[in-house]
Design a protein around this motif. Structure first.
Motif, mmCIF file in Angstrom:
data_model
loop_
_atom_site.group_PDB
_atom_site.id
_atom_site.type_symbol
_atom_site.label_atom_id
_atom_site.label_comp_id
_atom_site.label_asym_id
_atom_site.label_seq_id
_atom_site.Cartn_x
_atom_site.Cartn_y
_atom_site.Cartn_z
ATOM 1 N N VAL A 231 0.845 -1.198 0.000
ATOM 2 C CA VAL A 231 0.000 0.000 0.000
ATOM 3 C C VAL A 231 0.875 1.240 0.000
ATOM 4 O O VAL A 231 0.617 2.204 -0.728
ATOM 5 C CB VAL A 231 -0.952 0.012 1.218
ATOM 6 C CG1 VAL A 231 -1.706 1.331 1.288
ATOM 7 C CG2 VAL A 231 -1.933 -1.148 1.135
ATOM 8 N N GLU A 232 1.934 1.191 0.803
ATOM 9 C CA GLU A 232 2.841 2.340 0.881
ATOM 10 C C GLU A 232 3.435 2.659 -0.480
ATOM 11 O O GLU A 232 3.585 3.821 -0.850
ATOM 12 C CB GLU A 232 3.947 2.043 1.897
ATOM 13 C CG GLU A 232 4.741 3.275 2.299
ATOM 14 C CD GLU A 232 5.338 3.118 3.690
ATOM 15 O OE1 GLU A 232 5.504 4.138 4.376
ATOM 16 O OE2 GLU A 232 5.614 1.952 4.072
ATOM 17 N N VAL B 217 -9.753 5.619 4.900
ATOM 18 C CA VAL B 217 -9.944 4.173 4.769
ATOM 19 C C VAL B 217 -11.435 3.877 4.693
ATOM 20 O O VAL B 217 -12.173 4.140 5.653
ATOM 21 C CB VAL B 217 -9.337 3.410 5.971
ATOM 22 C CG1 VAL B 217 -9.581 1.907 5.808
ATOM 23 C CG2 VAL B 217 -7.846 3.714 6.088
ATOM 24 N N ILE C 70 -8.370 4.244 0.344
ATOM 25 C CA ILE C 70 -8.252 2.825 0.029
ATOM 26 C C ILE C 70 -9.565 2.175 0.455
ATOM 27 O O ILE C 70 -10.134 2.535 1.487
ATOM 28 C CB ILE C 70 -7.038 2.172 0.728
ATOM 29 C CG1 ILE C 70 -6.887 0.729 0.268
ATOM 30 C CG2 ILE C 70 -7.150 2.259 2.249
ATOM 31 C CD1 ILE C 70 -5.554 0.094 0.640
ATOM 32 N N VAL D 252 -2.154 5.448 5.491
ATOM 33 C CA VAL D 252 -3.129 6.138 4.641
ATOM 34 C C VAL D 252 -3.494 7.490 5.258
ATOM 35 O O VAL D 252 -3.531 8.514 4.572
ATOM 36 C CB VAL D 252 -4.381 5.252 4.447
ATOM 37 C CG1 VAL D 252 -5.544 6.047 3.873
ATOM 38 C CG2 VAL D 252 -4.059 4.067 3.539
ATOM 39 N N MET E 199 0.959 4.688 -2.325
ATOM 40 C CA MET E 199 0.464 5.908 -1.681
ATOM 41 C C MET E 199 1.119 7.137 -2.271
ATOM 42 O O MET E 199 2.339 7.232 -2.314
ATOM 43 C CB MET E 199 0.783 5.872 -0.180
ATOM 44 C CG MET E 199 -0.352 5.583 0.786
ATOM 45 S SD MET E 199 -2.025 5.787 0.225
ATOM 46 C CE MET E 199 -2.360 7.394 0.830
#
Lengths: 125, 449, 520
Positions: C223-224, C263, C234, C256, C227
């Protein structure tokens, strides 16, 4: 006599003078299953290489068909409206999708030949 | 606990088979600092008797429509639903079945959806209808998005006499989806000037019939002007029974008809669950949101029904879907189709005529109340009255006198002070002469104070 | 010779392939015609007063042309729909192992309470002073949802899960706009339900897929990598659609949030964690709940549902109208965005009126019946049942993420069918002949030929034992290459496999009156 070239996304393209015919490969139609609908672009639309050119629908899936090279849409296969099955029956012939006036014929040479495409299919199957 | 079949013995056996010592071993992926040890701060389990008692107490605090003379409409209408309807929808095979994705064991659902779609198309005068939306307001919003897709334009014109909740629903999703909305102001005397708002940047014009004040308008000229500009006319019908007596929008040239089907088969239920209807021309079928039941055959050639054209929908098309809708209003659609089948055409026409008769009689009775004016020349089962003073206050005082007299328009548009003396009044086949007399008498008394 | 449907019963017709009865019926299973074929416009099953003679006031818009709607008498109507119902599977009749659908028992107490006149016969626009009990019920249900999610606010009006997703994502967009930010990307795991990207796209976002790691869960590091300051949110499902708890979710939420994004959680799988884990403790900003999944309101063949959305402190100000706020002088009901007291800045209105009140009554009856202790027990039983199914099948059917504990649903793929010539679809259709609705198939898309089984807590051990024994028998037959049992399945259902290609190539979406016969 022009040869057919293929893309990694399973489109084929065949040049005849300044116009090239585009469709999806035999492999692609087999993967899709029964084609129920084809959404074709408007005549005159300008497509860049890799732009979404058409959408082909089966019962359980919808897939984008991308322009193998840049060009302007000069014709579409209106037979597909009434007979989408043509894509299954003769994907690389009567099941063609559209014709492009290609911007640069040399772009076609960079695509896979029939032999190269066959080899490519072996790697993904 | 009566809904949980497992016994402690079962649980022990099953944990052993799974090969763990305790249930929390199956929650091992949950970070320990978020796995709750304490129970939620909520009441413990209660018996059926206790639950009935507690909820019954809450219900008893509410004034039910059937208990008093009742004239409230404005997008939801009190009609008689035959006892048969509610019994049939509670059959296990209808109430507790899933969406018909396995058609071989869901022909019951699929056939009634096919029948429902046909009935909605016939009622609205359109060629094809879908298997339902959530309600009329979200159906209107989806129709606007559909018009944007078809015309590739992004501006919607909303009639001033569109129900304010519908207008706000369309405006909210439009604003956050970066589309433009032009909303005409409410016109209680009757709509005007819509045509002036139409140009070739407009994708659709959304107009309600009967409108929120109850006016009836011929949409034919508006449809022609809309289509001449390359836009679509979306007609909104919030009282579906009206189509038993009034020319349907399809016949007047609408491109998409959306509606609220609550009036047939479905109770008031404080606003939901309701039933969205969406019907359109055959040529737009692939741009329709929602499910579609289609006819086909099975491997033995038997006539069958199946959800079709699914490639439009979210589970296949994902980000390119015509809508994100999944669950819609299946059981409400069933109630609608059963009720309409019971009525039949003759019954629907008679029902509609009765509604209009009741409304005409009520309008005449209220006109005779000093200070009260009825604004409508033409209406179906709903009209608007102007009262002296603040309409919301009048309605509140009528309620205290035991009459639910209608919707003060300020309930929907509190900021338009010039409209604060208007009440939208509905009458259906359930209203009697006594009701009308009681209303007139109570209103006279309230206004005299 | 023609039967009632006008179909020839002569030998050699397709009908001859089925049981040779005159009617085409098979005992209790009736071939039922369409209402348009058996009804008549002049027949009615409702007795209505004759309208008086009066002058119409329709402005000349009277509908005179025939509509074509058929009518049936009451007995005929009852027969028609009872016969149709016999062709449907239902949870009342059997297990529905549908992953991500949570087909649990639908209590009839719910139905009884929803039909009490004080709930069923009240109008959304009658004066609020005449419906204090309705507002109190909505407030009470809100309290339960707030406590179960561990989040401070809840929007009650969304009409279904997808509508709730739209609401949550609209709140996120509104929150960003309030900051003066316009971000254009939403991250969605590859395993997400189709409504997630559809919702994001509706709001103009570009969807970027986040691949899972080898164990089927989303990696915070992955995810990072995705980002940027252009990511708005997300969208996660937890447990995810592979039936696994996203153990990195708190870390994901932190990174996030650090990037100024939000989120969104798809609460479809809340049944696994209710009373055990609170989404608010995981850093979730918005989560929709499906009352027709987790909270037992009936599926009704495709709705109605309800999808209330819980909000974090950051998003609560943007909750849509109408909303209930508890104040010093009791409950205040805000119906207009302009009337919301600051810091509230409602994003607008999602739909007419107040939401799915009928489903609120049903859900609350269910929740009150279970209580805090019963709801937690339900989640634990749901997880236990799914693992019991997994453990009972793991030696025969392949598990893409290994034979390890799952949550409330067990995901198999079709690797174990390799070489048999039998597909996931064939396997599913053979289950129908055994008296079971198939599990969810071909979802999630991240696994080949997915089979997602969610038994729920409503199944007894005996029911699961028979179910797994049946699947074992089918699995062994498949491995033996017993294609006969699968290729033609289902054989005993009211219909064989349908020609879905024909339905899509030549859509017939309504009945039409037959064209007049040409002269003989």
């Amino acid at each position: 006599m022009a040869s057919t070239r293929y893309t990694k996304d399973h489109e084929w393209i065949r040049l005849d003078g300044e116009t090239a015919t585009v469709g999806i490969s035999e492999y692609a139609q087999a993967q899709l299953g029964d084609v129920v609908y084809v959404e074709l672009p408007p005549i005159g639309k300008r497509l860049g290489k890799g732009d979404e050119a058409a959408i082909v629908e089966s019962v359980k899936a919808a897939s984008e068909v991308y322009a193998p090279v840049a060009g302007e849409v000069v014709a579409v296969n209106s037979d597909l409206e009434g007979t989408p099955a043509a894509v299954n029956e003769d994907a690389e012939g009567a099941g063609w999708f559209l014709k492009l006036k290609v911007a640069d014929a040399a772009e076609i040479e960079t695509l896979m030949s029939g032999e190269q495409y066959k080899a490519f299919l072996e790697t993904i199957q | 606990m009566r809904y949980l079949p497992l016994t402690d013995e079962d649980r022990a056996e099953m944990l052993a088979r799974v090969g763990v010592a305790g249930i929390d071993d199956l929650f091992a992926d949950v970070p320990p600092d978020v796995l709750r040890r304490d129970l939620p701060d909520l009441p413990h389990r209660r018996s059926e008797v206790e639950v009935e008692r507690a909820l019954g107490r809450l219900a008893a605090e509410n004034v039910a429509a059937g208990a008093v003379p009742f004239f409230v409409g404005c997008g939801a209408y009190r009609h008689h639903v035959p006892a048969t309807v509610d019994h049939l929808v509670q059959r296990s095979e209808f109430l507790t079945s899933y969406t018909p994705y396995q058609p071989e064991i869901a022909q019951g659902t699929l056939q009634y959806l096919f029948e429902f779609q046909t009935q909605v198309a016939m009622l609205t005068g359109m060629e094809v209808a879908n298997a339902s939306m959530y309600d009329g307001s979200t159906a209107a919003a989806e129709a606007v998005l559909m018009a944007h897709r078809i015309t590739r334009r992004h501006k919607a014109v909303l009639a001033g006499n569109l129900h304010p909740h519908y207008r706000d629903t369309v405006a909210t999703v439009s604003r956050l989806a970066d589309h433009e909305v032009v909303a005409a102001p409410p016109a209680p005397a009757g709509e005007e000037g819509l045509i002036g708002l139409i140009d070739d940047s407009v994708s659709c014009v959304v107009v309600q019939v009967p409108d929120v004040f109850g006016h009836l308008n011929d949409l034919t000229a508006l449809a022609a002007r809309t289509q001449a500009a390359g836009a679509l006319l979306i007609a909104v019908v919030t009282e579906i029974v009206s189509l038993g007596l009034i020319v349907p929008p399809g016949q007047m040239g609408a491109d998409i008809v959306v509606g609220e089907g609550q009036s047939l088969g479905n109770s008031l239920s404080f606003g939901g669950p309701y039933l969205g209807l969406l019907a359109t021309r055959q040529k737009y079928v692939r741009q329709m949101p929602g499910r579609l039941a289609g006819a086909t055959v099975d491997a033995e050639g038997q006539r069958s029904y199946v959800l079709t054209l699914s490639a439009r929908e979210q589970h296949i098309r994902r980000e390119k879907a015509t809508s994100n809708i999944c669950t819609s209003s299946g059981l409400c659609a069933l109630a609608f189709t059963i009720h309409l089948t019971l009525l039949g055409e003759a019954g629907l026409r008679r029902l509609a005529r009765l509604n209009h008769a009741r409304a005409v009689a009520l309008a005449d009775a209220l006109t005779r109340v000093p200070g009260v004016t009825v604004l409508n020349r033409a209406f179906f089962n709903e009209f608007t009255v102007r009262v002296p003073g603040d309409a919301a206050d009048v309605i509140e005082r009528l309620a205290r006198a035991g009459v639910l007299g209608g919707v003060p328009f300020s309930r929907l548009e509190p900021r338009r002070r010039e409209l604060s003396d208007l009440v939208v009044v509905a009458a259906t086949e359930l209203n009697t002469d006594e009701d009308a007399a009681a209303y007139a008498a109570a209103l006279t008394e309230v206004l005299a104070c | 010779m023609l039967n009632r449907q006008g179909r020839s019963t002569a030998a050699g017709e397709a009908g001859a392939a089925r049981a040779a009865t005159f009617t085409g019926n098979r005992a209790l299973r009736i071939e039922e015609a369409l209402i348009f074929e058996i009804g008549r416009p002049e027949v009615s099953g409702v007795d209505l007063d004759e309208p008086p003679d009066f002058a119409l006031r329709l402005g000349g818009l009277e509908r005179t042309a025939p509509i074509g709607l058929p009518g049936l008498s009451e007995p005929e109507t009852v027969r028609h729909y009872v016969r149709l119902s016999r062709n449907n599977y239902s949870i009342d009749a059997g297990l529905y192992p549908l992953g991500s659908c949570t087909m649990k028992h639908n209590p009839r107490l719910n139905e009884k309470m929803a039909r009490v006149p004080g709930f069923a016969d009240i109008h959304p626009l009658q004066p609020l002073s005449t419906v204090p009990g309705a507002l109190a019920l909505i407030a009470e249900l809100s309290r339960w949802l707030i406590e179960l999610t561990g989040m401070p606010a809840v929007a009650m009006s969304p009409k279904a899960g997808a509508h709730g997703e739209l609401t949550g994502m609209m709140a996120i967009k509104a929150a960003l706009l309030a900051r003066g930010e316009r971000r254009s990307v939403v991250l969605v795991p590859e395993s997400a339900h189709g409504t997630n990207p559809a919702t994001a796209a509706l709001l103009g976002y570009r969807v970027e897929a986040v691949p899972a790691r080898a164990d089927g869960t989303v990696d915070a590091a992955e995810v990072e990598r995705h980002m940027t300051q252009d990511v708005a949110a997300i969208m996660l499902t937890n447990p995810n659609t592979c039936g696994l708890f996203e153990r990195d979710i708190a870390a994901i939420a932190r990174l996030v949030h650090a990037a100024g994004a939000f989120v969104y959680a798809d609460g479809a799988n809340f049944n696994a964690i209710m009373g055990k884990v609170r989404p608010g403790d995981l850093g979730v900003d918005a989560i929709h709940l499906n009352l027709h999944k987790t909270f037992s309101t009936p599926h009704g063949g495709g709705g109605p549902g309800a999808g209330p959305v819980a909000f974090s402190r950051a998003l609560a100000p943007f909750a849509p109208v109408p909303c209930l706020t508890a104040g010093a002088s009791g409950l205040a009901y805000v119906e207009q965005a302009e009337d919301a007291p600051p810091p509230a800045r409602p994003l607008g209105r999602l739909c007419a009126f107040h939401g799915q009140m009928g489903m609120f009554v049903r859900a609350l009856a269910y929740m009150m019946s279970h209580g805090a202790d019963g709801l937690r027990q339900a989640a634990e039983d749901a997880v236990l049942n799914a693992n019991y199914v997994r453990a009972s099948l793991a030696d025969l059917m392949s598990l893409p993420y290994g034979n390890r504990p799952c949550m409330h649903e067990a995901l198999f793929d079709d690797a174990w069918l390799d070489g048999t010539g039998i597909t996931t679809l064939d396997f599913a259709k053979a289950m129908i002949d055994e008296g079971y609705h198939p599990m969810t198939v071909y979802f999630p898309l991240v696994v080949h030929g997915a089979m997602l089984i969610e038994p729920t807590e409503s199944e007894s051990k005996a029911s699961l034992d028979l179910f797994t024994a049946t699947l074992r028998d089918l699995a062994l037959a498949a491995r033996r290459g017993d294609t006969e049992r699968f290729a033609g399945a289902p054989r005993y259902a009211p219909r064989r496999r349908l020609d879905e290609t024909r339905a899509a190539r030549h859509p017939v979406l309504r009945w039409s009156p037959p064209k007049p016969e040409a002269a003989e």
